[in-house]
Design a protein around this motif. Structure first.
Motif, mmCIF file in Angstrom:
data_model
loop_
_atom_site.group_PDB
_atom_site.id
_atom_site.type_symbol
_atom_site.label_atom_id
_atom_site.label_comp_id
_atom_site.label_asym_id
_atom_site.label_seq_id
_atom_site.Cartn_x
_atom_site.Cartn_y
_atom_site.Cartn_z
ATOM 1 N N LYS A 157 48.174 -93.395 84.319
ATOM 2 C CA LYS A 157 48.751 -94.114 83.202
ATOM 3 C C LYS A 157 49.014 -93.125 82.071
ATOM 4 C CE LYS A 157 46.571 -98.456 84.527
ATOM 5 N NZ LYS A 157 45.652 -99.568 84.158
ATOM 6 N N GLU A 158 49.664 -93.604 81.015
ATOM 7 C CA GLU A 158 50.056 -92.700 79.931
ATOM 8 C C GLU A 158 48.861 -91.942 79.363
ATOM 9 O OE1 GLU A 158 52.588 -94.536 76.997
ATOM 10 O OE2 GLU A 158 53.571 -95.740 78.540
ATOM 11 N N SER A 162 48.488 -87.957 79.084
ATOM 12 C CA SER A 162 48.343 -87.341 77.764
ATOM 13 C C SER A 162 47.172 -86.373 77.747
ATOM 14 C CB SER A 162 48.134 -88.415 76.694
ATOM 15 O OG SER A 162 49.289 -89.176 76.486
ATOM 16 N N LEU A 187 57.564 -93.448 85.271
ATOM 17 C CA LEU A 187 57.655 -94.193 84.008
ATOM 18 C C LEU A 187 56.622 -93.770 82.964
ATOM 19 C CD1 LEU A 187 58.555 -97.774 85.299
ATOM 20 C CD2 LEU A 187 60.073 -95.943 84.503
ATOM 21 N N PRO A 188 55.356 -93.507 83.324
ATOM 22 C CA PRO A 188 54.415 -93.066 82.291
ATOM 23 C C PRO A 188 54.839 -91.756 81.627
ATOM 24 C CG PRO A 188 53.235 -93.760 84.251
ATOM 25 C CD PRO A 188 54.683 -93.680 84.628
ATOM 26 N N VAL A 190 58.023 -90.544 81.399
ATOM 27 C CA VAL A 190 59.213 -90.812 80.596
ATOM 28 C C VAL A 190 58.820 -91.439 79.261
ATOM 29 C CG1 VAL A 190 61.339 -92.174 80.467
ATOM 30 C CG2 VAL A 190 60.726 -91.022 82.603
ATOM 31 N N ASN A 191 57.847 -92.336 79.286
ATOM 32 C CA ASN A 191 57.392 -92.971 78.050
ATOM 33 C C ASN A 191 56.726 -91.991 77.104
ATOM 34 O OD1 ASN A 191 58.322 -95.454 78.925
ATOM 35 N ND2 ASN A 191 56.349 -96.088 79.778
ATOM 36 N N LEU A 192 56.200 -90.891 77.653
ATOM 37 C CA LEU A 192 55.584 -89.841 76.830
ATOM 38 C C LEU A 192 56.589 -88.780 76.389
ATOM 39 C CD1 LEU A 192 52.253 -89.268 78.814
ATOM 40 C CD2 LEU A 192 52.497 -90.339 76.569
ATOM 41 N N LYS A 193 57.861 -88.978 76.746
ATOM 42 C CA LYS A 193 58.937 -88.023 76.435
ATOM 43 C C LYS A 193 58.831 -86.755 77.261
ATOM 44 C CE LYS A 193 60.253 -90.953 73.316
ATOM 45 N NZ LYS A 193 61.362 -91.903 73.624
ATOM 46 N N GLU A 214 62.169 -102.836 84.352
ATOM 47 C CA GLU A 214 61.231 -101.840 83.850
ATOM 48 C C GLU A 214 61.827 -100.435 83.834
ATOM 49 O OE1 GLU A 214 56.982 -102.459 85.164
ATOM 50 O OE2 GLU A 214 57.982 -103.751 86.622
ATOM 51 N N THR A 215 62.873 -100.218 84.610
ATOM 52 C CA THR A 215 63.482 -98.887 84.683
ATOM 53 C C THR A 215 64.776 -98.785 83.883
ATOM 54 O OG1 THR A 215 64.777 -99.416 86.674
ATOM 55 C CG2 THR A 215 62.534 -98.602 87.001
ATOM 56 N N LYS A 218 65.694 -95.897 81.213
ATOM 57 C CA LYS A 218 64.704 -94.821 81.279
ATOM 58 C C LYS A 218 65.362 -93.523 81.745
ATOM 59 C CE LYS A 218 61.254 -97.531 80.205
ATOM 60 N NZ LYS A 218 60.507 -97.414 78.932
#
Length: 233
Positions: A157-158, A162, A187-188, A190-193, A214-215, A218
């Protein structure tokens, strides 16, 4: 959507179903388990109950074959109302042991890709599952020399990523993740850049599937094989 990869310092590779075959063996085990208990319930019901037990037990046992074995035992007891025989229990354990002892089958062009990319980037393995099992598979793979670091996460997960990026002391924009699971590998990040490239495997565990919405929007790419990476990086 154009994505530029010219600032990548570290590339992370998922292991199961990205570097080698894994999910296929779980599907085979589910079929064998269903056949063992077919006198108690329909195959569809057995499959559903095993899936529910596996998901329920993830916070306790984590990902991997050993947790799956325990979920099979639990499901057998529940479906049989504790009447399952010792012989059947032994057969369930044998299914799990067979999974652990499967020969490791690398996916196409894995070593070629790792050999070339390791000349330009720091490569790491980022996987989840049982530590001992993943270490065993990495040892059997013959790929260890290509990797600078091996990270076995409790989940993907993000927050897990991290902490990994902080440990590696790099910015998200300097990291690229390669994997077969949109939910866990793409996806995790991509969400963190960070960057991510999706390489689908022909079989995806239901728990790892995502809905199309969800995609949407993205920023990631999907490629048909790992070898395509050599044209992109």
């Amino acid at each position: 959507m154009e994505i530029i990869y010219n600032n990548i310092h570290v590339i992370g590779f998922d292991a199961d179903d990205t570097l080698w075959v894994n999910e296929t063996y779980f599907r085979e085990a589910e079929v064998a388990f269903g056949n063992l208990l077919s006198s108690y319930e329909t195959l569809n019901k057995i499959d559903q109950e095993l899936y529910k037990a596996h998901i329920k037990n993830l916070p306790i046992y984590g990902y991997g074959i050993k947790g799956f074995m325990l979920s099979m035992v639990e499901t057998a007891l529940e479906i049989s109302h504790n009447n399952v025989s010792a012989k059947t229990m032994q057969a369930i354990l044998d299914i799990g042991k067979d999974m652990l002892e499967k020969p490791l089958e690398l996916l196409d062009d894995v070593e070629l890709v790792l050999k070339e990319l390791s000349k330009k980037y720091r490569l790491i393995v980022v996987t989840k599952g049982d530590l001992l099992d993943q270490e065993r598979k990495l040892e059997k793979s013959g790929l260890l020399d290509y990797f600078h670091h091996i990270e076995v996460l409790s989940d993907k997960k993000e927050g897990n990523y991290s902490r990994l990026l902080n440990h590696l002391d790099i910015k998200p924009s300097e990291f690229l993740m390669i994997g077969n699971s949109l939910k866990s590998d793409i996806l995790p990040l991509v969400n963190l850049k960070a960057h991510a490239i999706h390489v689908p495997f022909h079989t995806t565990w239901v728990h790892e599937q995502v809905q199309e919405h969800e995609t949407n929007g993205k920023a990631y790419k999907t490629i048909k094989s790992l070898k395509v990476l050599l044209e992109m990086l």
